[in-house]
Design a protein around this motif. Sequence first.
Motif, PDB file in Angstrom:
ATOM      1  N   GLY A  43       0.545  -1.268   0.013  1.00 42.30           N
ATOM      2  CA  GLY A  43      -0.085  -0.115  -0.383  1.00 42.30           C
ATOM      3  C   GLY A  43       0.674   1.430   0.134  1.00 42.30           C
ATOM      4  O   GLY A  43       1.784   1.405  -0.214  1.00 42.30           O
TER       5      GLY A  43
ATOM      6  N   VAL B  88      -6.491  -3.762  -8.067  1.00 43.91           N
ATOM      7  CA  VAL B  88      -6.329  -4.120  -6.461  1.00 43.91           C
ATOM      8  C   VAL B  88      -7.526  -3.595  -5.410  1.00 43.91           C
ATOM      9  O   VAL B  88      -6.367  -1.781  -5.711  1.00 43.91           O
ATOM     10  N   TYR B  89      -7.044  -3.199  -3.987  1.00 43.12           N
ATOM     11  CA  TYR B  89      -8.058  -2.211  -3.889  1.00 43.12           C
ATOM     12  C   TYR B  89      -7.983  -1.937  -2.212  1.00 43.12           C
ATOM     13  O   TYR B  89      -7.297  -3.125  -1.473  1.00 43.12           O
ATOM     14  N   PHE B  90      -7.440  -1.333  -2.095  1.00 43.11           N
ATOM     15  CA  PHE B  90      -6.759  -0.694  -0.565  1.00 43.11           C
ATOM     16  C   PHE B  90      -7.746   0.728   0.004  1.00 43.11           C
ATOM     17  O   PHE B  90      -8.634   0.938  -0.137  1.00 43.11           O
ATOM     18  N   GLY B 107      -2.986  -3.528   0.262  1.00 45.87           N
ATOM     19  CA  GLY B 107      -4.189  -3.698  -0.697  1.00 45.87           C
ATOM     20  C   GLY B 107      -4.673  -5.620  -0.710  1.00 45.87           C
ATOM     21  O   GLY B 107      -3.955  -6.607  -0.503  1.00 45.87           O
TER      22      GLY B 107
END
Lengths: 113, 113
Positions: A43, B88-90, B107
């Motif tokens: 991240g 990618v989801y953060f 992530g």
Amino acid sequence: KQEVTQIPAALSVPEGENLVLNCSFTDSAIYNLQWFRQDPGKGLTSLLLIQSSQREQTSGRLNASLDKSSGRSTLYIAASQPGDSATYLCAAPAGGGSEKLVFGKGTKLTVNP
Amino acid sequence: DTAVSQTPKYLVTQMGNDKSIKCEQNLGHDTMYWYKQDSKKFLKIMFSYNNKELIINETVPNRFSPKSPDKAHLNLHINSLELGDSAVYFCASSQGGWVQPQHFGDGTRLSIL
């Protein structure tokens, strides 16, 4: 509508070099601007947040400046090290009282030993 | 003692399935966010919650539904997954909204087959 641009998209330097990353934004009515670092598969790590009342913010070998009138911010990295290799992103508020952050696409930095 | 933790780290699933991503922060922050980073590494905000209340809801398909059971958790449920949801989801959190630095999780890489 806030737009954030970062130049260059990629930068490769030898170890020990001082370098500058650039960020420009279109809506200068911002309260602050943030610089982040993203390592591969990770991240974002917040590096520096500059308030609009400040012109500079320093943390170790990093120095970020903010010039609202010209819509620019720079991140200066002194005596670069291979461990500095990462993608650096800047983000500015969307404006109009919105709480959204608008991110640039980042500068991918490679510091060669 | 991870500050912002997301699970799972990787998610591979078929088109049309429903899936959830969980996020927890132990920083005591009152604001949490979901971001999407596409294949071109462009990071865009999706949602923001402040003390369990929805603050930001970007133009996101209603197949995406965030849920905040308490201010330390913000989960993301996605219905009827499509190929374009691959990203990618953060998750991130901050204290006091966008005026303070945001802390990101590592992530969740979502791949739709």
